[in-house]
Design a protein around this motif. Structure first.
Motif, mmCIF file in Angstrom:
data_model
loop_
_atom_site.group_PDB
_atom_site.id
_atom_site.type_symbol
_atom_site.label_atom_id
_atom_site.label_comp_id
_atom_site.label_asym_id
_atom_site.label_seq_id
_atom_site.Cartn_x
_atom_site.Cartn_y
_atom_site.Cartn_z
ATOM 1 N N ILE A 2 87.500 3.628 34.875
ATOM 2 C CA ILE A 2 88.781 4.377 35.909
ATOM 3 C C ILE A 2 88.823 3.008 37.179
ATOM 4 N N LEU A 3 87.737 3.669 37.797
ATOM 5 C CA LEU A 3 87.483 2.227 39.053
ATOM 6 C C LEU A 3 87.475 0.895 38.855
ATOM 7 N N ILE A 4 87.431 0.206 37.342
ATOM 8 C CA ILE A 4 87.950 -1.266 37.195
ATOM 9 C C ILE A 4 89.324 -1.688 37.275
ATOM 10 N N LEU A 5 90.000 -0.181 36.288
ATOM 11 C CA LEU A 5 91.599 -0.599 37.024
ATOM 12 C C LEU A 5 92.009 -0.617 38.109
ATOM 13 N N VAL A 6 91.377 0.271 39.171
ATOM 14 C CA VAL A 6 91.903 0.500 40.487
ATOM 15 C C VAL A 6 91.543 -0.104 41.296
#
Length: 257
Positions: A2-6
């Protein structure tokens, strides 16, 4: 993950959007803060209608005034959205009381997580259901209002036109974007209701069962009210924009004289 997508999202909005992209991101964050404040306000016992009206005005200000600046285009869109949302408040209130949209639908009640729900709720869910519909259609109405007011402004400053001609141009702009706006709303709700459709098909619901299900009615009602809002905003935004732009041009001419 999720952090990568953010981080990918943040990087793209800064690189592609530049300063306006950063402002848009801040606007989204501000709208989220307002939305959570509305939830806390309703949960604290405040009148959901008042909370929604105040929250809607704040979201309108953040999205239009803060993001696009203080100018006649923004004021035109802001006033148009305010008028349409006031009309829709009355329409939604009238129809939702007869459709009984409040509360959990039959799909949510059959879910495993429903056993953890507390049904002792001190909030009027009928009022909340009306507020949810209004909040849901606010974005589409604002988008159409900005498109009409901005397009009319460019036409107004390009060459001299009468108020009637500007209004006609606004209606033409609205008709051009109406199809894509309605399709955007349609596919957004269909995507959200995809699991519901699969569930209903899996358990062999008939067409009449689907049409009479509360889950289908809630989603369908939101789509219809959103489309009504997008239809109403076109003539209202066209009229208000044409009046304001002509008045501004007359005022500028009189000042120069």
């Amino acid at each position: 993950m999720i952090l990568i997508l953010v981080f990918i999202f943040l990087g793209l909005i800064v690189v592609i959007g530049g300063d306006r992209g950063v402002v848009s991101l801040l606007t989204v964050i501000g709208n989220l803060v307002v939305f959570f404040a509305m939830i806390l306000g309703m949960n604290a016992g405040l009148n959901p209608y008042i909370v929604t009206i105040v929250g809607g005005v704040l979201i309108n200000c953040l999205t239009l005034v803060y993001q696009n600046g203080k100018n006649i285009k923004t004021y035109s869109a802001f006033l148009s959205v305010t008028i349409v949302m006031t009309i829709l408040l009355a329409v939604v209130f009238l129809f939702s009381s007869r459709l009984h949209l409040e509360g959990l639908n039959e799909i949510e009640l059959k879910g495993e997580i429903s056993i953890f729900y507390s049904f002792i709720v001190k909030v009027d869910m009928h009022k909340v259901s009306i507020c949810l519909i209004l909040i849901g259609l606010l974005g589409a109405v604002m988008d159409t209002a900005v498109s009409v007011s901005s397009g009319l402004y460019e036409i107004a400053i390009s060459r001299e036109r009468t108020e009637k001609e500007l209004f006609h141009s606004g209606m033409c702009i609205g008709k051009d974007i109406l199809s894509t706006t309605i399709n955007t709303l349609y596919f957004a709700y269909i995507g959200e209701a995809l699991m519901l459709l699969i569930y209903l098909q899996e358990y062999h619901y008939s067409i009449m069962d689907i049409l009479n299900s509360k889950a289908f009615l809630q989603d369908f009602t939101c789509i219809v009210f959103s489309m009504i809002g997008c239809l109403l905003i076109i003539p209202i935004a066209s009229y208000i924009s044409s009046r304001l732009y002509i008045s501004k041009m007359v005022w500028n001419i009189s000042e120069k004289a």
